[in-house]
Design a protein around this motif. Structure first.
Motif, PDB file in Angstrom:
ATOM      1  N   GLY A  45     -33.456   8.349 -12.848  1.00 42.77           N
ATOM      2  CA  GLY A  45     -32.274   8.120 -13.682  1.00 42.77           C
ATOM      3  C   GLY A  45     -32.193   6.693 -14.175  1.00 42.77           C
ATOM      4  O   GLY A  45     -31.908   6.434 -15.353  1.00 42.77           O
ATOM      5  N   ILE A  46     -32.442   5.746 -13.278  1.00 40.96           N
ATOM      6  CA  ILE A  46     -32.431   4.337 -13.690  1.00 40.96           C
ATOM      7  C   ILE A  46     -33.560   4.064 -14.668  1.00 40.96           C
ATOM      8  O   ILE A  46     -33.379   3.362 -15.671  1.00 40.96           O
ATOM      9  CB  ILE A  46     -32.522   3.427 -12.451  1.00 40.96           C
ATOM     10  N   GLY A  47     -34.729   4.626 -14.392  1.00 43.27           N
ATOM     11  CA  GLY A  47     -35.860   4.448 -15.312  1.00 43.27           C
ATOM     12  C   GLY A  47     -35.571   5.020 -16.692  1.00 43.27           C
ATOM     13  O   GLY A  47     -35.922   4.418 -17.723  1.00 43.27           O
ATOM     14  N   TRP A  48     -34.917   6.187 -16.733  1.00 40.98           N
ATOM     15  CA  TRP A  48     -34.566   6.820 -18.009  1.00 40.98           C
ATOM     16  C   TRP A  48     -33.654   5.902 -18.815  1.00 40.98           C
ATOM     17  O   TRP A  48     -33.846   5.701 -20.012  1.00 40.98           O
ATOM     18  CB  TRP A  48     -33.882   8.155 -17.739  1.00 40.98           C
ATOM     19  N   LEU A  49     -32.645   5.334 -18.143  1.00 39.31           N
ATOM     20  CA  LEU A  49     -31.705   4.453 -18.838  1.00 39.31           C
ATOM     21  C   LEU A  49     -32.361   3.150 -19.281  1.00 39.31           C
ATOM     22  O   LEU A  49     -32.080   2.653 -20.387  1.00 39.31           O
ATOM     23  CB  LEU A  49     -30.508   4.161 -17.934  1.00 39.31           C
ATOM     24  N   VAL A  50     -33.228   2.592 -18.455  1.00 38.09           N
ATOM     25  CA  VAL A  50     -33.911   1.347 -18.815  1.00 38.09           C
ATOM     26  C   VAL A  50     -34.810   1.559 -20.022  1.00 38.09           C
ATOM     27  O   VAL A  50     -34.818   0.754 -20.969  1.00 38.09           O
ATOM     28  CB  VAL A  50     -34.709   0.794 -17.605  1.00 38.09           C
ATOM     29  N   VAL A  51     -35.559   2.644 -20.024  1.00 38.08           N
ATOM     30  CA  VAL A  51     -36.431   2.944 -21.176  1.00 38.08           C
ATOM     31  C   VAL A  51     -35.595   3.163 -22.435  1.00 38.08           C
ATOM     32  O   VAL A  51     -35.940   2.696 -23.518  1.00 38.08           O
ATOM     33  CB  VAL A  51     -37.325   4.175 -20.875  1.00 38.08           C
ATOM     34  N   TYR A  52     -34.466   3.842 -22.285  1.00 41.70           N
ATOM     35  CA  TYR A  52     -33.596   4.114 -23.437  1.00 41.70           C
ATOM     36  C   TYR A  52     -33.073   2.815 -24.045  1.00 41.70           C
ATOM     37  O   TYR A  52     -33.074   2.644 -25.273  1.00 41.70           O
ATOM     38  CB  TYR A  52     -32.438   5.009 -22.992  1.00 41.70           C
ATOM     39  N   TYR A  53     -32.631   1.884 -23.202  1.00 40.83           N
ATOM     40  CA  TYR A  53     -32.083   0.640 -23.728  1.00 40.83           C
ATOM     41  C   TYR A  53     -33.159  -0.303 -24.236  1.00 40.83           C
ATOM     42  O   TYR A  53     -32.981  -0.963 -25.270  1.00 40.83           O
ATOM     43  CB  TYR A  53     -31.239  -0.068 -22.669  1.00 40.83           C
ATOM     44  N   SER A  55     -36.063   0.439 -25.472  1.00 35.56           N
ATOM     45  CA  SER A  55     -36.726   0.944 -26.680  1.00 35.56           C
ATOM     46  C   SER A  55     -35.767   1.003 -27.867  1.00 35.56           C
ATOM     47  O   SER A  55     -36.127   1.533 -28.907  1.00 35.56           O
ATOM     48  CB  SER A  55     -37.297   2.338 -26.419  1.00 35.56           C
ATOM     49  N   GLU A  56     -34.563   0.471 -27.696  1.00 34.31           N
ATOM     50  CA  GLU A  56     -33.540   0.460 -28.748  1.00 34.31           C
ATOM     51  C   GLU A  56     -33.235   1.877 -29.220  1.00 34.31           C
ATOM     52  O   GLU A  56     -33.244   2.177 -30.410  1.00 34.31           O
ATOM     53  CB  GLU A  56     -33.956  -0.431 -29.903  1.00 34.31           C
ATOM     54  N   GLN A  57     -32.977   2.766 -28.294  1.00 33.79           N
ATOM     55  CA  GLN A  57     -32.578   4.154 -28.491  1.00 33.79           C
ATOM     56  C   GLN A  57     -33.645   5.011 -29.183  1.00 33.79           C
ATOM     57  O   GLN A  57     -33.336   6.041 -29.776  1.00 33.79           O
ATOM     58  CB  GLN A  57     -31.261   4.257 -29.277  1.00 33.79           C
ATOM     59  N   ALA A  58     -34.915   4.615 -29.096  1.00 36.92           N
ATOM     60  CA  ALA A  58     -35.985   5.400 -29.708  1.00 36.92           C
ATOM     61  C   ALA A  58     -36.639   6.349 -28.701  1.00 36.92           C
ATOM     62  O   ALA A  58     -37.140   7.409 -29.085  1.00 36.92           O
ATOM     63  CB  ALA A  58     -37.042   4.480 -30.297  1.00 36.92           C
ATOM     64  N   TYR A  59     -36.666   5.972 -27.454  1.00 31.20           N
ATOM     65  CA  TYR A  59     -37.282   6.789 -26.416  1.00 31.20           C
ATOM     66  C   TYR A  59     -36.262   7.049 -25.332  1.00 31.20           C
ATOM     67  O   TYR A  59     -35.246   6.378 -25.277  1.00 31.20           O
ATOM     68  CB  TYR A  59     -38.497   6.069 -25.807  1.00 31.20           C
ATOM     69  N   PRO A  60     -36.398   7.897 -24.417  1.00 35.23           N
ATOM     70  CA  PRO A  60     -37.361   8.945 -24.150  1.00 35.23           C
ATOM     71  C   PRO A  60     -37.315  10.081 -25.170  1.00 35.23           C
ATOM     72  O   PRO A  60     -38.369  10.596 -25.550  1.00 35.23           O
ATOM     73  CB  PRO A  60     -36.996   9.464 -22.778  1.00 35.23           C
ATOM     74  N   PHE A  66     -27.223   9.629 -27.934  1.00 35.91           N
ATOM     75  CA  PHE A  66     -26.517   9.138 -26.749  1.00 35.91           C
ATOM     76  C   PHE A  66     -26.529  10.131 -25.588  1.00 35.91           C
ATOM     77  O   PHE A  66     -26.081   9.803 -24.494  1.00 35.91           O
ATOM     78  CB  PHE A  66     -25.081   8.763 -27.109  1.00 35.91           C
ATOM     79  N   TRP A  67     -27.047  11.325 -25.784  1.00 30.56           N
ATOM     80  CA  TRP A  67     -27.180  12.275 -24.679  1.00 30.56           C
ATOM     81  C   TRP A  67     -28.219  11.796 -23.671  1.00 30.56           C
ATOM     82  O   TRP A  67     -28.260  12.276 -22.538  1.00 30.56           O
ATOM     83  CB  TRP A  67     -27.525  13.666 -25.185  1.00 30.56           C
ATOM     84  N   ASN A  68     -29.062  10.843 -24.085  1.00 33.37           N
ATOM     85  CA  ASN A  68     -29.991  10.235 -23.133  1.00 33.37           C
ATOM     86  C   ASN A  68     -29.230   9.533 -22.003  1.00 33.37           C
ATOM     87  O   ASN A  68     -29.693   9.504 -20.864  1.00 33.37           O
ATOM     88  CB  ASN A  68     -30.907   9.232 -23.834  1.00 33.37           C
ATOM     89  N   LEU A  69     -28.065   8.973 -22.323  1.00 30.24           N
ATOM     90  CA  LEU A  69     -27.238   8.357 -21.284  1.00 30.24           C
ATOM     91  C   LEU A  69     -26.750   9.414 -20.301  1.00 30.24           C
ATOM     92  O   LEU A  69     -26.711   9.182 -19.091  1.00 30.24           O
ATOM     93  CB  LEU A  69     -26.041   7.642 -21.914  1.00 30.24           C
ATOM     94  N   ALA A  70     -26.364  10.570 -20.818  1.00 27.20           N
ATOM     95  CA  ALA A  70     -25.894  11.645 -19.950  1.00 27.20           C
ATOM     96  C   ALA A  70     -27.012  12.128 -19.023  1.00 27.20           C
ATOM     97  O   ALA A  70     -26.756  12.451 -17.855  1.00 27.20           O
ATOM     98  CB  ALA A  70     -25.367  12.806 -20.790  1.00 27.20           C
ATOM     99  N   VAL A  71     -28.232  12.161 -19.527  1.00 24.10           N
ATOM    100  CA  VAL A  71     -29.365  12.585 -18.697  1.00 24.10           C
ATOM    101  C   VAL A  71     -29.602  11.577 -17.576  1.00 24.10           C
ATOM    102  O   VAL A  71     -29.763  11.948 -16.404  1.00 24.10           O
ATOM    103  CB  VAL A  71     -30.639  12.764 -19.551  1.00 24.10           C
ATOM    104  N   PHE A  73     -27.495   9.253 -16.264  1.00 20.53           N
ATOM    105  CA  PHE A  73     -26.410   9.249 -15.285  1.00 20.53           C
ATOM    106  C   PHE A  73     -26.322  10.590 -14.552  1.00 20.53           C
ATOM    107  O   PHE A  73     -25.944  10.630 -13.384  1.00 20.53           O
ATOM    108  CB  PHE A  73     -25.075   8.917 -15.955  1.00 20.53           C
ATOM    109  N   GLY A  74     -26.671  11.669 -15.226  1.00 21.03           N
ATOM    110  CA  GLY A  74     -26.675  12.981 -14.580  1.00 21.03           C
ATOM    111  C   GLY A  74     -27.686  13.051 -13.450  1.00 21.03           C
ATOM    112  O   GLY A  74     -27.422  13.662 -12.403  1.00 21.03           O
ATOM    113  N   LEU A  75     -28.843  12.438 -13.646  1.00 26.43           N
ATOM    114  CA  LEU A  75     -29.842  12.392 -12.575  1.00 26.43           C
ATOM    115  C   LEU A  75     -29.312  11.629 -11.366  1.00 26.43           C
ATOM    116  O   LEU A  75     -29.478  12.049 -10.218  1.00 26.43           O
ATOM    117  CB  LEU A  75     -31.133  11.737 -13.076  1.00 26.43           C
ATOM    118  N   MET A  76     -28.633  10.521 -11.615  1.00 25.73           N
ATOM    119  CA  MET A  76     -28.119   9.730 -10.504  1.00 25.73           C
ATOM    120  C   MET A  76     -26.969  10.431  -9.779  1.00 25.73           C
ATOM    121  O   MET A  76     -26.871  10.388  -8.550  1.00 25.73           O
ATOM    122  CB  MET A  76     -27.694   8.353 -10.992  1.00 25.73           C
ATOM    123  N   VAL A  77     -26.103  11.100 -10.524  1.00 27.90           N
ATOM    124  CA  VAL A  77     -24.986  11.820  -9.907  1.00 27.90           C
ATOM    125  C   VAL A  77     -25.497  13.023  -9.116  1.00 27.90           C
ATOM    126  O   VAL A  77     -24.997  13.319  -8.029  1.00 27.90           O
ATOM    127  CB  VAL A  77     -23.955  12.241 -10.970  1.00 27.90           C
TER     128      VAL A  77
END
Length: 87
Positions: A45-53, A55-60, A66-71, A73-77
């Motif tokens: 989850g942390i890796g997903w968010l770090v890559v998202y930020y 890559s300037e919202q281009a990846y994953p 912005f559903w990448n944020l939900a993914v 945080f959803g992994l962490m929750v």
């Protein structure tokens, strides 16, 4: 003035024929995979968010926006939900 006498109460002991018998249920320890899975989900989850930020919202997944944020945080929750079963 005379000092009053201190009363001593009798120690209460419940009757043996009325007291319910308590049986303990043995709780099994958690399986080894449970904390490993939870830690992996937190790191993912942390890796997903770090890559998202970074890559300037281009990846994953760029189309999710912005559903990448939900993914992330959803992994962490969900890892917290898994850790709630840990004994």
């Amino acid at each position: 003035m005379p000092k009053s006498k201190v009363r001593q109460k009798k120690v209460y002991t419940p009757p043996a024929d009325v007291a319910p018998k308590v049986t303990r249920v043995k709780v099994k320890p958690s399986p080894v995979w449970l904390p490993v899975t939870a830690v992996a989900m937190i790191v993912a989850g942390i890796g997903w968010l770090v890559v998202y930020y970074l890559s300037e919202q281009a990846y994953p997944v760029a189309s999710w926006g912005f559903w990448n944020l939900a993914v992330g945080f959803g992994l962490m929750v969900s890892a917290l939900a898994v850790l709630a079963r840990w004994r």
